[in-house]
Scaffold this active site. Structure first.
Site, short mmCIF file in Angstrom:
data_model
loop_
_atom_site.label_atom_id
_atom_site.label_comp_id
_atom_site.label_asym_id
_atom_site.label_seq_id
_atom_site.Cartn_x
_atom_site.Cartn_y
_atom_site.Cartn_z
CB CYS A 93 -5.21 -9.88 -0.62
SG CYS A 93 -4.36 -11.41 -0.88
CD GLU A 94 -9.56 -15.28 1.99
OE1 GLU A 94 -9.70 -16.42 1.53
OE2 GLU A 94 -10.46 -14.70 2.62
CG HIS A 95 -4.94 -15.72 -0.98
ND1 HIS A 95 -5.65 -15.38 -2.11
CD2 HIS A 95 -5.62 -16.74 -0.40
CE1 HIS A 95 -6.71 -16.17 -2.21
NE2 HIS A 95 -6.70 -17.00 -1.19
CG HIS A 96 -0.21 -12.52 -0.87
ND1 HIS A 96 -1.13 -12.67 -1.90
CD2 HIS A 96 0.73 -13.48 -1.06
CE1 HIS A 96 -0.76 -13.66 -2.69
NE2 HIS A 96 0.36 -14.18 -2.20
CD GLN A 127 -12.09 -7.36 -7.03
OE1 GLN A 127 -10.90 -7.13 -6.94
NE2 GLN A 127 -12.79 -6.99 -8.09
CB CYS A 176 -1.07 -9.75 -3.52
SG CYS A 176 -2.70 -9.97 -4.26
#
Length: 189
Positions: free
Chosen positions: A80-83, A121, A151
Site C-alpha cells: 500500500c502506497e499510504h503505509h 488496489q 493497513c
C-alpha cells in the site's frame, strides 16, 4: 548504481528506523536486519525496474478465437502506497480476443509487474486492465482483484475479516451486461 550499492544505501535508512523506535541495530538479532530489509524492499518493488514490452516479449499469438479467455486466482502481493504495508489477494482476468491472444503466463507476469510497486488496489486493477487491452487489442477486458490489506488489519481499524474488491471493465465487458455477467459467473462472484 549497482544492486549492492542500492541495498547498502537503503540499509542505512533501516538502521536509522530501527534506532528511532528505540532498538539497537547492533543487537545480535538485528545485526543483519537493515541489509535484509533493504533487499526485501528492493524485491517487493521490482516492478519499477520492469516494463510491459519486456514482460510480454513475443508471447502474442495470432488466433481465430473470439470467445472469452479467463484466468482466475492469480496471487497478488503488493505494498500500500499510504503505509508501505502489504495487501495480499487474488486477481481474476478475462479478455475478448480480437485476432490475438497473450501467452497465459504473461497475464500473471503483468499482474506481478504492477503489483510489485507502491500501489492502491484501485489503480492496480486499472493498470492491469489497460496493459492487457493495449497489448492484445482485445475487444474487452475485465479485471477483478480481491485483497486483504494489512493497513486495515494491523493498524487503524483492526478489521481482520475485511476484503476489498475492485473491478475494471473495459470495452465489451463494460458495454455488454451479458459479457460482464458471464465473467462474474465464471469468477464465482
Amino acid at each position: 548504481m549497482t544492486e549492492n550499492k542500492h541495498a547498502e544505501e537503503a540499509a542505512q535508512y533501516y538502521r536509522s528506523l530501527i534506532q528511532s523506535i528505540g532498538e539497537d541495530p547492533e543487537r545480535a538479532g538485528l545485526r543483519g536486519t537493515p541489509l535484509r530489509a533493504a533487499k526485501a524492499l528492493r524485491d517487493l518493488t521490482r516492478g519499477y525496474r520492469e516494463n510491459l514490452d519486456d514482460i510480454v516479449g513475443s508471447a502474442i499469438f495470432e488466433s481465430d478465437n473470439d470467445q472469452m479467455v479467463l484466468i482466475k486466482d492469480i496471487e497478488v502481493y503488493s505494498l500500500c502506497e499510504h503505509h508501505i504495508l502489504p495487501f495480499i489477494g487474488k486477481c481474476h482476468i478475462a479478455y475478448l480476443p480480437a485476432g490475438k491472444v497473450l501467452g497465459l503466463s504473461k497475464l500473471a507476469r503483468i499482474t506481478d509487474m504492477y503489483s510489485r510497486r507502491l500501489q492502491i488496489q484501485e489503480n492496480l486493477t486499472d493498470q492491469i486492465a489497460a496493459a492487457i487491452e493495449s497489448t492484445t487489442g482485445a475487444r474487452g477486458v475485465g479485471v477483478i482483484i480481491e485483497a486483504k490489506h494489512m493497513c486495515m488489519m494491523m493498524r487503524g481499524a483492526h478489521k481482520q475479516n475485511s476484503v476489498m474488491k475492485t473491478s475494471t471493465m473495459l470495452g465489451g465487458f463494460r458495454a455488454d451486461h451479458r459479457t460482464r455477467a458471464e465473467f462474474l459467473t465464471l469468477v464465482g462472484d
